[in-house]
Enzyme design. Structure first.
Site, PDB file in Angstrom:
ATOM      1  N   CYS A   1      28.987  54.721  30.233  1.00 58.85           N
ATOM      2  CA  CYS A   1      28.541  55.963  29.611  1.00 58.85           C
ATOM      3  C   CYS A   1      28.331  56.937  30.765  1.00 58.85           C
ATOM      4  O   CYS A   1      27.345  56.823  31.487  1.00 58.85           O
ATOM      5  CB  CYS A   1      27.249  55.769  28.821  1.00 58.85           C
ATOM      6  SG  CYS A   1      26.571  57.338  28.223  1.00 58.85           S
TER       7      CYS A   1
ATOM      8  N   CYS B   1      25.130  59.526  30.062  1.00 62.65           N
ATOM      9  CA  CYS B   1      23.730  59.059  30.048  1.00 62.65           C
ATOM     10  C   CYS B   1      23.699  57.537  30.184  1.00 62.65           C
ATOM     11  O   CYS B   1      23.951  57.022  31.274  1.00 62.65           O
ATOM     12  CB  CYS B   1      22.973  59.578  28.825  1.00 62.65           C
ATOM     13  SG  CYS B   1      23.799  59.408  27.237  1.00 62.65           S
ATOM     14  N   SER B   2      23.409  56.819  29.098  1.00 66.65           N
ATOM     15  CA  SER B   2      23.220  55.372  29.234  1.00 66.65           C
ATOM     16  C   SER B   2      23.553  54.644  27.944  1.00 66.65           C
ATOM     17  O   SER B   2      22.976  53.606  27.663  1.00 66.65           O
ATOM     18  CB  SER B   2      21.766  55.093  29.625  1.00 66.65           C
ATOM     19  OG  SER B   2      20.900  55.704  28.668  1.00 66.65           O
ATOM     20  N   CYS B   3      24.473  55.185  27.137  1.00 72.29           N
ATOM     21  CA  CYS B   3      24.792  54.587  25.830  1.00 72.29           C
ATOM     22  C   CYS B   3      25.273  53.146  26.018  1.00 72.29           C
ATOM     23  O   CYS B   3      26.092  52.862  26.893  1.00 72.29           O
ATOM     24  CB  CYS B   3      25.855  55.420  25.127  1.00 72.29           C
ATOM     25  SG  CYS B   3      25.265  57.091  24.773  1.00 72.29           S
TER      26      CYS B   3
END
Lengths: 246, 221
Positions: A146, A149-151
């Site tokens: 991702c 962000c941090s998906c």
């Protein structure tokens, strides 16, 4: 509502009590003074630029404020932490992978509709609502990132490791996936296609790694033991058991 | 203030970040406060304060670049959470500093959806026509408007092929103040870009990058 319970508590009493509260939290004399200077410092900062020094203290402050306002139940906080520390993690994804390795019909369902097939285990919910499973083969290697962000698929893999959320991984996975894979110990021949999946919207990805040679006779449970988190992100292969258990 | 979509958080393809450093036997949370930050954010969803991913992500993206790189992940989450709570009048800086709620401060009403985004997050059962079909060649739009966007910089102006139509979702973009723009339900496509198209000579001949993009982010190529 918290507001009605506190009806009649005047502003002056609030300030007096809060000073004592801050002192108690910081656990010592002089803490109230420290809190005052911290407040002063924050008032000099602009919005969004508050450096979270003493972050543990500030998080505790936020929690107790929200509990006091009856917006948050501390037991519910404990339950969320407990769920992700003890139950929702990569062992879930490993079960999905092991079933796909042992049951060709399940594998076909998993690749055709990841959400429905993962739903057969009940591993859905927040950040796992729309799942796509991508299969590693001798010709294709899949890698999930991702960049924005941090998906990450929480119900099947739990919360992501720090490296997955870090600048180096997010920056490099899309431009030099082979170099990143090499650092993880995965060397890919030039004729293998590397497919990088950038989770920018609401689909979350799970990599179905290749089953290691010589493990065909193992049970689903024994196979699930072999499947690592990293192999389901796509940065590792699944290693065969040390001794030929098959 | 950072209000442009291609800020430091939009990292795909950046250089100079150093090696990836996995931590053996990494715990889920490194400190108890990290777990509290995560859980607080989750439990504020029914208050309409955490469920709006666009606003929450934008609050992280507005952390100045130097701090964004320096902060740990949960430091960023906490900074963003406090930012959203303060912007919504839920907590004041005085309350945070003193660690006690102000009894005179009103408690917000519980609401399942943040304002201006009643459709929220997730696949929608809406009959919206699709502008693109599988097999179409599309190009990532350039210069997205200020605010939160899910269009990575590295796809802007680059051509790719639609390989899947994922159905209809609400746009999660925000304005430059972090307010979600509205719903704008539209198709989200998985677009396949070749490594060579994205990175030129630095790319690899066979490699590809798959990106999910809302229809508004794309134009016909």
């Amino acid at each position: 509502m918290a507001g009605s319970e506190h009806k009649g508590v005047g502003r002056r009493k609030f300030i007096k009590e809060t000073a004592a509260g801050a002192a108690g939290m910081a656990g010592g004399a002089g803490a109230a003074g420290a809190a005052e200077s911290a407040q002063e410092r924050h008032e000099h900062d602009h919005d969004h630029q508050v450096v979270p020094d003493d972050i543990a203290l500030r998080v505790r402050a936020l929690e107790s404020i929200l509990v006091e306002k009856e917006m948050i139940d501390p037991a519910a906080l404990d339950a969320v932490v407990d769920a992700y520390e003890n139950r929702i993690g990569p062992r879930n994804g490993a079960q999905v992978v092991a079933r796909a390795w042992t049951d060709p019909e399940y594998k076909a369902r998993l690749l055709a509709d990841g959400t429905a097939a993962i739903g057969e285990f009940g591993f859905l919910g927040a950040q796992g609502e729309h799942m796509v499973v991508v299969e590693n083969t001798p010709e294709v290697h899949n890698l999930v990132v991702c960049t924005l962000c941090s998906c990450y698929p929480w119900p099947t893999l739990g919360l992501p490791p720090v490296w997955y959320k870090s600048a180096p991984y997010r920056a490099r996975a899309v431009i030099e996936p082979r170099a990143v894979l090499r650092e993880f110990g995965v060397e890919l021949p030039d004729d293998v296609e590397v497919r990088v999946w950038d989770s920018t919207a609401e689909i979350r990805y799970l990599v179905l790694p290749e089953q290691p040679a010589g493990t065909e006779g193992l049970s689903e449970e024994a196979l699930a033991e072999l499947v690592s988190r990293d192999s389901m992100i796509g940065v590792a292969r699944v290693a065969a058991p040390p001794e030929s258990a098959a | 203030m950072n209000d442009l979509p291609d800020g430091i958080h939009d990292m795909g393809g950046m250089g100079g970040m150093g090696p990836v450093e996995p931590e053996p036997d990494e715990p889920v949370f490194h400190e108890p406060w990290e777990g509290r930050v995560y859980a607080l954010r989750r439990l504020l969803v029914p208050w309409g304060l955490g469920g709006n991913w666009g606003s929450f992500r934008f609050a992280q993206e507005r952390v100045p670049a130097v701090d964004y790189l320096r902060f740990s992940y949960y430091e960023r989450w906490f900074t963003a959470l406090v930012d959203v709570l303060r912007a919504n009048g839920v907590v004041s800086e005085t309350e945070l500093t003193r660690g006690v709620a102000d009894p005179e401060a009103p408690v917000p009403a519980r609401r399942e959806r943040p304002p201006r985004a009643p459709l929220g997050f997730g696949l929608l059962d809406f009959d919206v026509p699709a502008r693109f079909r599988v097999g179409d060649t599309v190009r990532g739009r350039t210069v997205p408007p200020p605010g939160h966007s899910r269009l990575p910089r590295y796809t802007q102006g680059k051509c790719g092929r639609v390989v899947r139509d994922n159905g209809v979702y609400a746009l999660q973009d925000t304005d430059r103040r972090g307010q979600q723009l509205g719903d704008f339900p539209q198709h989200v496509y998985t677009v396949r870009f070749t490594s060579r198209e994205l990175w030129g000579a630095r790319g690899a001949e066979r490699d590809t990058v798959y990106v999910e993009l809302w229809e508004d982010y794309l134009e016909r190529a």
